[in-house]
Motif scaffolding. Structure first.
Motif, PDB file in Angstrom:
ATOM      1  N   ALA A   1       0.831  -1.203   0.000  1.00 10.70           N
ATOM      2  CA  ALA A   1       0.000   0.000   0.000  1.00 10.70           C
ATOM      3  C   ALA A   1       0.866   1.254   0.000  1.00 10.70           C
ATOM      4  CB  ALA A   1      -0.928  -0.004   1.210  1.00 10.70           C
ATOM      5  N   TYR A   2       2.039   1.174   0.633  1.00 10.12           N
ATOM      6  CA  TYR A   2       2.935   2.326   0.658  1.00 10.12           C
ATOM      7  C   TYR A   2       3.485   2.607  -0.732  1.00 10.12           C
ATOM      8  CZ  TYR A   2       6.740   5.430   2.006  1.00 10.12           C
ATOM      9  OH  TYR A   2       7.583   6.500   2.112  1.00 10.12           O
ATOM     10  N   ALA A   3       3.846   1.545  -1.463  1.00  5.47           N
ATOM     11  CA  ALA A   3       4.333   1.725  -2.829  1.00  5.47           C
ATOM     12  C   ALA A   3       3.249   2.360  -3.704  1.00  5.47           C
ATOM     13  CB  ALA A   3       4.769   0.379  -3.409  1.00  5.47           C
ATOM     14  N   ARG A   4       2.013   1.930  -3.539  1.00  2.00           N
ATOM     15  CA  ARG A   4       0.921   2.526  -4.315  1.00  2.00           C
ATOM     16  C   ARG A   4       0.735   3.994  -3.948  1.00  2.00           C
ATOM     17  NH1 ARG A   4      -1.497  -2.591  -3.244  1.00  2.00           N
ATOM     18  NH2 ARG A   4      -2.680  -1.715  -1.482  1.00  2.00           N
ATOM     19  N   ALA A   5       0.850   4.291  -2.642  1.00  2.00           N
ATOM     20  CA  ALA A   5       0.725   5.679  -2.201  1.00  2.00           C
ATOM     21  C   ALA A   5       1.817   6.552  -2.816  1.00  2.00           C
ATOM     22  CB  ALA A   5       0.789   5.748  -0.672  1.00  2.00           C
ATOM     23  N   LEU A   6       3.033   6.014  -2.890  1.00  4.85           N
ATOM     24  CA  LEU A   6       4.136   6.776  -3.474  1.00  4.85           C
ATOM     25  C   LEU A   6       3.890   7.067  -4.952  1.00  4.85           C
ATOM     26  CD1 LEU A   6       7.368   5.234  -1.902  1.00  4.85           C
ATOM     27  CD2 LEU A   6       6.260   7.389  -1.337  1.00  4.85           C
ATOM     28  N   TRP A   7       3.380   6.090  -5.678  1.00  4.12           N
ATOM     29  CA  TRP A   7       3.094   6.317  -7.097  1.00  4.12           C
ATOM     30  C   TRP A   7       2.053   7.413  -7.270  1.00  4.12           C
ATOM     31  CZ3 TRP A   7       6.029   5.500 -10.917  1.00  4.12           C
ATOM     32  CH2 TRP A   7       6.871   4.380 -10.987  1.00  4.12           C
ATOM     33  N   ILE A   8       1.040   7.425  -6.424  1.00  2.00           N
ATOM     34  CA  ILE A   8       0.023   8.480  -6.494  1.00  2.00           C
ATOM     35  C   ILE A   8       0.659   9.847  -6.263  1.00  2.00           C
ATOM     36  CG2 ILE A   8      -2.029   9.426  -5.364  1.00  2.00           C
ATOM     37  CD1 ILE A   8      -2.871   6.520  -4.783  1.00  2.00           C
ATOM     38  N   VAL A   9       1.545   9.923  -5.257  1.00  2.00           N
ATOM     39  CA  VAL A   9       2.213  11.185  -4.932  1.00  2.00           C
ATOM     40  C   VAL A   9       3.124  11.630  -6.076  1.00  2.00           C
ATOM     41  CG1 VAL A   9       3.872  12.269  -3.369  1.00  2.00           C
ATOM     42  CG2 VAL A   9       2.048  10.843  -2.453  1.00  2.00           C
ATOM     43  N   VAL A  10       3.847  10.707  -6.684  1.00  2.00           N
ATOM     44  CA  VAL A  10       4.729  11.043  -7.809  1.00  2.00           C
ATOM     45  C   VAL A  10       3.918  11.663  -8.951  1.00  2.00           C
ATOM     46  CG1 VAL A  10       6.158  10.071  -9.648  1.00  2.00           C
ATOM     47  CG2 VAL A  10       6.518   9.363  -7.285  1.00  2.00           C
ATOM     48  N   ILE A  11       2.807  11.016  -9.310  1.00  3.76           N
ATOM     49  CA  ILE A  11       1.985  11.505 -10.424  1.00  3.76           C
ATOM     50  C   ILE A  11       1.388  12.874 -10.101  1.00  3.76           C
ATOM     51  CG2 ILE A  11      -0.122  11.058 -11.741  1.00  3.76           C
ATOM     52  CD1 ILE A  11       0.530   8.043 -11.403  1.00  3.76           C
ATOM     53  N   LEU A  12       0.862  13.023  -8.884  1.00  2.00           N
ATOM     54  CA  LEU A  12       0.267  14.303  -8.492  1.00  2.00           C
ATOM     55  C   LEU A  12       1.299  15.430  -8.523  1.00  2.00           C
ATOM     56  CD1 LEU A  12      -2.034  13.296  -5.479  1.00  2.00           C
ATOM     57  CD2 LEU A  12      -2.775  14.100  -7.724  1.00  2.00           C
ATOM     58  N   ASN A  13       2.471  15.178  -7.944  1.00  2.00           N
ATOM     59  CA  ASN A  13       3.467  16.244  -7.811  1.00  2.00           C
ATOM     60  C   ASN A  13       4.127  16.611  -9.129  1.00  2.00           C
ATOM     61  OD1 ASN A  13       4.087  17.127  -4.822  1.00  2.00           O
ATOM     62  ND2 ASN A  13       3.578  14.968  -4.753  1.00  2.00           N
ATOM     63  N   LEU A  14       4.561  15.632  -9.899  1.00  2.00           N
ATOM     64  CA  LEU A  14       5.219  15.950 -11.166  1.00  2.00           C
ATOM     65  C   LEU A  14       4.231  16.571 -12.146  1.00  2.00           C
ATOM     66  CD1 LEU A  14       7.598  12.901 -11.755  1.00  2.00           C
ATOM     67  CD2 LEU A  14       8.165  15.177 -10.904  1.00  2.00           C
ATOM     68  N   GLY A  15       3.007  16.006 -12.198  1.00  2.00           N
ATOM     69  CA  GLY A  15       2.017  16.539 -13.130  1.00  2.00           C
ATOM     70  C   GLY A  15       1.631  17.969 -12.815  1.00  2.00           C
ATOM     71  N   PHE A  58       7.016  21.161  -5.852  1.00  2.00           N
ATOM     72  CA  PHE A  58       6.247  20.051  -6.418  1.00  2.00           C
ATOM     73  C   PHE A  58       7.142  19.116  -7.224  1.00  2.00           C
ATOM     74  CE2 PHE A  58       2.116  22.191  -5.760  1.00  2.00           C
ATOM     75  CZ  PHE A  58       1.317  21.089  -5.505  1.00  2.00           C
ATOM     76  N   ILE A  59       7.925  19.704  -8.137  1.00  2.00           N
ATOM     77  CA  ILE A  59       8.756  18.895  -9.025  1.00  2.00           C
ATOM     78  C   ILE A  59       9.849  18.171  -8.239  1.00  2.00           C
ATOM     79  CG2 ILE A  59      10.399  19.006 -10.948  1.00  2.00           C
ATOM     80  CD1 ILE A  59       8.693  21.349 -12.042  1.00  2.00           C
ATOM     81  N   GLY A  60      10.469  18.892  -7.293  1.00  2.00           N
ATOM     82  CA  GLY A  60      11.483  18.257  -6.457  1.00  2.00           C
ATOM     83  C   GLY A  60      10.891  17.155  -5.607  1.00  2.00           C
ATOM     84  N   ASP A  61       9.702  17.416  -5.061  1.00  2.00           N
ATOM     85  CA  ASP A  61       9.002  16.424  -4.254  1.00  2.00           C
ATOM     86  C   ASP A  61       8.721  15.169  -5.065  1.00  2.00           C
ATOM     87  OD1 ASP A  61       7.516  15.054  -2.418  1.00  2.00           O
ATOM     88  OD2 ASP A  61       5.946  16.558  -2.218  1.00  2.00           O
ATOM     89  N   GLY A  62       8.153  15.364  -6.265  1.00  2.00           N
ATOM     90  CA  GLY A  62       7.824  14.224  -7.106  1.00  2.00           C
ATOM     91  C   GLY A  62       9.046  13.429  -7.514  1.00  2.00           C
ATOM     92  N   SER A  63      10.121  14.135  -7.858  1.00  2.00           N
ATOM     93  CA  SER A  63      11.343  13.457  -8.292  1.00  2.00           C
ATOM     94  C   SER A  63      11.970  12.659  -7.159  1.00  2.00           C
ATOM     95  CB  SER A  63      12.348  14.484  -8.822  1.00  2.00           C
ATOM     96  OG  SER A  63      11.810  15.197  -9.920  1.00  2.00           O
ATOM     97  N   ILE A  64      12.034  13.263  -5.971  1.00  2.00           N
ATOM     98  CA  ILE A  64      12.660  12.598  -4.841  1.00  2.00           C
ATOM     99  C   ILE A  64      11.784  11.459  -4.336  1.00  2.00           C
ATOM    100  CG2 ILE A  64      13.463  12.912  -2.469  1.00  2.00           C
ATOM    101  CD1 ILE A  64      14.386  15.690  -3.252  1.00  2.00           C
TER     102      ILE A  64
END
Length: 210
Positions: free
Chosen positions: A23-37, A61-67
């Motif tokens: 569930a944590y991995a899924r949460a991270l993917w959601i955060v990556v998409i939200l932040n980079l987009g 946002f971009i730094g957050d998504g990338s990291i």
């Protein structure tokens, strides 16, 4: 390993095993998409509105998504390697904060008031995006240094958005650029504070796993 109680709202969980929880991995993917987009959208909006605070928030946002993406890739690594990644995240965030402070100071010499309505509207959308990301990650905020780093990034984004909205209101009221520049500086200081916390926790984890 003990587990914490899980409430019906899903706000709590086994935070000690967050890095091993699918569930944590899924949460991270959601955060990556939200932040980079949204980061790409917001930086374009920052140039259109001529807002330094929006540009700083977009970099967040971009730094957050990338990291966060790097954190996602590090989920299967050893605890020591993950601590090293968290240390890198902290250093990156610190460098970003210094850069934003320097640019805001430079812009102070030839500042032009941004478009307050556009600035405030983008800030409200950004706040909604960040609250969504923070809620997704809230159950995992007490894991290792890498987990804490990702949580701090999302929390900081939400706090920065509130400041951007407040600055837009002040720009509209005063017709001056200083609220925009001041909030850009506040966002940068928030970067530096979180960078210190992330680096401190990462160094502790590195010593414990050496």
């Amino acid at each position: 390993m003990s587990e914490t109680n899980t409430s019906d709202c899903g706000c709590t969980g086994d935070t000690k095993r967050a890095e091993k929880d699918p569930a944590y991995a899924r949460a991270l993917w959601i955060v990556v998409i939200l932040n980079l987009g949204f980061g790409v959208c917001e930086i374009l909006g920052g140039f259109i509105a001529n807002s330094q605070a929006l540009k700083a928030d977009a970099l967040d946002f971009i730094g957050d998504g990338s990291i966060t993406l790097v954190g996602l890739m590090a989920l299967g690594w050893t605890a020591h390697e993950r601590a090293r990644i968290a240390l890198t995240q902290g250093l990156f965030l610190g460098a970003l904060g210094i850069g934003v402070l320097a640019f805001a100071a430079w812009r102070a010499f030839n500042a032009v008031a941004p478009e307050a309505e556009l600035m405030g509207g983008i800030g409200i959308v950004a706040l909604i995006v960040n609250i969504s990301a923070a809620l997704v990650l809230s159950r995992f905020r007490d894991g290792d240094a890498n987990v804490r780093a990702v949580w701090l990034f999302s929390r900081n984004d939400a706090l920065a958005n509130v400041a951007v909205i407040f600055a837009a209101a002040l720009v509209g009221w005063t017709g001056q650029a200083w609220p925009d520049l001041a909030v850009a500086g506040v966002i940068a200081l928030l970067f530096l504070h979180s960078a210190f916390e992330i680096i401190r926790h990462a160094r502790v984890d590195m010593r414990e796993t050496a």
